[in-house]
Design a protein around this motif. Structure first.
Motif, PDB file in Angstrom:
ATOM      1  N   GLU A 115     -26.325  27.528   1.625  1.00 29.63           N
ATOM      2  CA  GLU A 115     -25.904  28.494   0.756  1.00 29.63           C
ATOM      3  C   GLU A 115     -26.809  29.899   0.721  1.00 29.63           C
ATOM      4  OE1 GLU A 115     -25.490  26.675  -3.045  1.00 29.63           O
ATOM      5  OE2 GLU A 115     -24.000  25.305  -2.252  1.00 29.63           O
TER       6      GLU A 115
ATOM      7  N   CYS B 242     -25.307  31.977   3.605  1.00 33.14           N
ATOM      8  CA  CYS B 242     -24.067  32.383   3.685  1.00 33.14           C
ATOM      9  C   CYS B 242     -23.884  33.821   3.182  1.00 33.14           C
ATOM     10  CB  CYS B 242     -23.015  31.423   3.018  1.00 33.14           C
ATOM     11  SG  CYS B 242     -21.371  31.712   2.847  1.00 33.14           S
TER      12      CYS B 242
ATOM     13  N   GLY C 206     -20.678  34.993   2.677  1.00 28.40           N
ATOM     14  CA  GLY C 206     -19.189  35.016   1.917  1.00 28.40           C
ATOM     15  C   GLY C 206     -18.191  35.871   2.969  1.00 28.40           C
TER      16      GLY C 206
ATOM     17  N   THR D 184     -16.098  35.001   5.120  1.00 27.33           N
ATOM     18  CA  THR D 184     -14.944  34.190   5.255  1.00 27.33           C
ATOM     19  C   THR D 184     -14.369  34.072   6.832  1.00 27.33           C
ATOM     20  OG1 THR D 184     -13.211  35.697   4.939  1.00 27.33           O
ATOM     21  CG2 THR D 184     -14.034  34.457   2.861  1.00 27.33           C
TER      22      THR D 184
ATOM     23  N   ILE E 265     -14.216  29.525   0.899  1.00 26.38           N
ATOM     24  CA  ILE E 265     -15.698  30.055   0.316  1.00 26.38           C
ATOM     25  C   ILE E 265     -15.507  30.634  -0.917  1.00 26.38           C
ATOM     26  CG2 ILE E 265     -17.493  31.542   0.844  1.00 26.38           C
ATOM     27  CD1 ILE E 265     -17.314  29.319   2.767  1.00 26.38           C
TER      28      ILE E 265
ATOM     29  N   ARG F 192     -16.923  31.978  -4.467  1.00 32.58           N
ATOM     30  CA  ARG F 192     -17.915  33.288  -4.778  1.00 32.58           C
ATOM     31  C   ARG F 192     -18.350  33.254  -6.357  1.00 32.58           C
ATOM     32  NH1 ARG F 192     -17.408  40.007  -4.205  1.00 32.58           N
ATOM     33  NH2 ARG F 192     -16.379  39.559  -6.223  1.00 32.58           N
TER      34      ARG F 192
ATOM     35  N   TYR G   9     -24.784  37.136  -5.073  1.00 33.86           N
ATOM     36  CA  TYR G   9     -23.767  36.315  -5.274  1.00 33.86           C
ATOM     37  C   TYR G   9     -24.042  34.896  -4.481  1.00 33.86           C
ATOM     38  CZ  TYR G   9     -20.767  40.358  -6.732  1.00 33.86           C
ATOM     39  OH  TYR G   9     -20.202  41.548  -7.464  1.00 33.86           O
TER      40      TYR G   9
ATOM     41  N   PHE H  76     -22.438  31.717  -2.658  1.00 31.49           N
ATOM     42  CA  PHE H  76     -21.137  31.234  -1.875  1.00 31.49           C
ATOM     43  C   PHE H  76     -21.271  29.927  -1.806  1.00 31.49           C
ATOM     44  CE2 PHE H  76     -21.955  35.685  -0.777  1.00 31.49           C
ATOM     45  CZ  PHE H  76     -20.729  36.429  -1.338  1.00 31.49           C
TER      46      PHE H  76
ATOM     47  N   ARG I 276     -19.124  26.374  -0.365  1.00 28.77           N
ATOM     48  CA  ARG I 276     -18.306  25.770   0.649  1.00 28.77           C
ATOM     49  C   ARG I 276     -17.260  24.852  -0.144  1.00 28.77           C
ATOM     50  NH1 ARG I 276     -17.049  24.892   6.665  1.00 28.77           N
ATOM     51  NH2 ARG I 276     -15.669  22.895   6.516  1.00 28.77           N
TER      52      ARG I 276
END
Length: 225
Positions: free
Chosen positions: A45, A48, A50, A52, A73, A75, A87, A89, A91
């Motif tokens: 995380e 990531c 975000g 997509t 994903i 947010r 933010y 993200f 999974r």
């Protein structure tokens, strides 16, 4: 009393094979061949962004129609003040539970765990669409495929990319390498080393599902349970 070490035993078996002319495998070889795989994935995380790309790659590789998704994903609300907002993200996808409730409730045996890899999957030809597995899944990641009318979900690209000797589509597509996939039963695999060397969490472990999707937590938020 005569003692027999493992090495002496194996050597003795080999000698018998040479004398008899019958080829046999050593115990070490047999153990290696029967060694099971337990596929797992780590979602970092902290890496990531975000984007997509994983979702798009999954949809394209596995022919997932619009309106449903094998992975999402999610947010979080923003942390901090504009323009320095961040933010988290998360999974959301099949956890490939070692103790999978979806498998236990399936009345036809359509939902199963592959004994060679630990991947939880669905035999479409056996699924009658009763949705018992969807109802019992604590992670809410199964759905009825709008075309096949059978249960569907992430299967780590078992019949697409993995069958071709590649990594799952989401792993290959991730631009920040936030996803790591491999055999948790191999202590030297990238995924096992990632879990060992980082703080990780799994969701809803109190249910006894033994999920095989691990998360490296975003430091500003609280790990999801």
């Amino acid at each position: 009393m005569m003692s027999c070490s493992r090495r002496n035993f194996i050597s003795g078996i080999g000698a018998i094979a040479l004398v008899s002319g019958i080829p046999i495998k050593t115990i070490a070889q047999s153990e290696e061949e029967t060694k099971t795989i337990r596929y797992a994935m780590v979602h970092d995380e902290t890496a990531c962004i975000g984007c997509t790309a994983c979702m798009d790659a999954c949809r394209e590789t596995n022919n997932v129609p619009e309106g449903v998704s094998r992975l999402e994903i999610l947010r979080s609300e923003p942390y901090g003040e504009f323009p320095n907002q961040e933010y988290e993200f998360f999974r959301q996808s099949c956890q490939h539970c070692t103790n999978a409730p979806c498998v236990s409730v399936c009345p036809t045996g359509a939902s199963f765990i592959d004994p060679k890899t630990g991947i939880v999957d669905v035999h479409k030809d056996l699924c009658v669409g009763c949705q018992y597995c969807i109802a019992v899944c604590p992670y809410r990641v199964r759905f009825i495929h709008p075309e096949h009318k059978t249960a569907d979900k992430c299967n780590f690209c078992r019949d697409t990319n993995l069958a071709q000797g590649k990594q799952p589509a989401c792993v290959e597509a991730c631009p920040t390498k936030a996803l790591t996939f491999g055999d948790m039963n191999d202590p030297n695999s990238e995924v096992a080393l990632k879990v060992k060397s980082n703080p990780v969490y799994r969701t809803k472990v109190e249910l006894g599902t033994q999920p095989n999707l691990y998360h490296i937590p975003f430091q500003r938020g609280e790990p999801r349970r």
